[in-house]
Design an enzyme around this catalytic site. Structure first.
Site, PDB file in Angstrom:
ATOM      1  N   SER A 121       1.023  -1.132   0.004  1.00 60.19           N
ATOM      2  CA  SER A 121       0.002  -0.002   0.033  1.00 60.19           C
ATOM      3  C   SER A 121       0.905   1.238   0.042  1.00 60.19           C
ATOM      4  CB  SER A 121      -1.090  -0.110   1.334  1.00 60.19           C
ATOM      5  OG  SER A 121      -0.082  -0.155   2.428  1.00 60.19           O
ATOM      6  N   HIS A 142      -3.616  -3.591  -4.840  1.00 60.87           N
ATOM      7  CA  HIS A 142      -3.876  -3.379  -3.447  1.00 60.87           C
ATOM      8  C   HIS A 142      -5.418  -3.361  -3.128  1.00 60.87           C
ATOM      9  CE1 HIS A 142      -4.529   0.311  -0.588  1.00 60.87           C
ATOM     10  NE2 HIS A 142      -4.025  -0.781   0.016  1.00 60.87           N
ATOM     11  N   ASN A 192      -4.693   5.586  -0.436  1.00 60.31           N
ATOM     12  CA  ASN A 192      -4.063   6.204   0.621  1.00 60.31           C
ATOM     13  C   ASN A 192      -3.593   7.496   0.828  1.00 60.31           C
ATOM     14  OD1 ASN A 192      -4.456   3.987   2.430  1.00 60.31           O
ATOM     15  ND2 ASN A 192      -2.641   2.630   1.364  1.00 60.31           N
TER      16      ASN A 192
END
Length: 292
Positions: A121, A142, A192
């Protein structure tokens, strides 16, 4: 659920590994969950079974479907059991050297046509693939956490990822009833880049008294229409995992929004890691990963 059409290997039986394994067996793929830690392997298998049983109890699956999914699972500590896998998903801890060494080893263990997926990630897929003798076979996939519930998989092409690897990966993800989005090989990818600063801001708001755990979760769910509040999600992901991801992105980007707030450091030090230990921002009657 269709009959198994792929044989999949998952390396790492932690939070992400067991969640991804649940996705695979539920989709009808024979799945080898491999971990060298025997205790972690047993716990990972238990978490898969627990999710499937909970799915039956709330009417998301039939008992027969859950039984077939469980039959698709093989727990293994042996690399040899990965030799016939069509796809191998790496879900070990976020350590570049460890991931490079793993893919270097897998190049000798697996079939020439095996797809190598890394669930990183925060790390560069290109850098991870550099450890393999065939980096063109390595691609980032991911899975958003919790993997059994979230529909999105970010597909990350490394510098040397081949068109064949990419196209076969897109097809494989479609077999999981997941949505895929392709992103550049940059720190944090898409999700993220947005999520970590947002979660850190929620934690800082809690620290400064803007709201409570419950009120901030409620505001995000009903004001922003998120499916769950940030503190519920953080407890599922694990405060130790959030801290590691935050630190990795902060070290790469030097953006203070990614630095984990002091409360995260205190909770990790106190062992308040979330659902897996029974206590995080919330308290839980039973430790373990989310049921469904």
């Amino acid at each position: 659920m269709s009959e198994p059409s792929f044989t999949v290997g998952i390396i790492g039986a932690g939070t992400m590994g067991s969640g991804i394994t649940t996705v695979m067996v539920r989709s009808g793929h024979r799945t080898v969950l491999r971990d060298t830690n025997a205790e972690c392997l047993v716990t990972g298998g238990h978490n898969v079974a627990r999710f499937l049983d909970k799915s039956v109890s709330i009417g998301k699956m039939s008992s027969a479907e859950a039984r077939r999914a469980k039959d698709n699972l093989v727990l293994s500590a042996q690399d040899a059991d990965l030799s016939e896998c069509d796809v191998v998903v790496e879900a070990i801890h976020e350590d570049l050297k460890a991931k490079q060494e793993l893919f270097r080893h897998l190049s000798d263990v697996c079939k020439p046509e095996t797809l190598f997926h890394t669930n990183t990630s925060t790390l560069s897929v290109t850098a991870i693939a550099a450890g393999a003798s065939n980096p063109e076979r390595v691609v980032g996939t991911h899975y958003c956490n919790p993997a059994p519930l979230m529909k999105l998989v970010e597909v990350v092409r490394g510098q040397l990822t081949s068109d064949d690897t990419y196209s076969r990966t897109i097809g494989f993800i479609a077999s999981l009833d997941k949505k895929s989005v392709t992103t550049k090989d940059v720190p944090g990818f898409i999700v993220n880049r947005f999520l970590i600063p947002f979660e850190n801001n929620c934690i800082r708001s809690l620290e400064s008294g803007v709201g409570t755990v419950e009120s901030i979760d409620l505001a995000v769910r009903h004001g922003l229409r998120h499916p769950m509040g940030p503190f519920t999600l953080l407890d599922i992901v694990g405060l130790d995992v959030h801290r590691a991801v935050s630190l990795s992105l902060y070290e790469q980007l030097r953006d203070p929004r990614f630095a984990p707030p002091p409360l995260v450091e205190r909770m990790v030090a106190a062992g308040q890691l979330g659902r897996k230990v029974g206590q995080g921002f919330y308290n839980y009657d039973q430790a373990g990963l989310i049921g469904t």
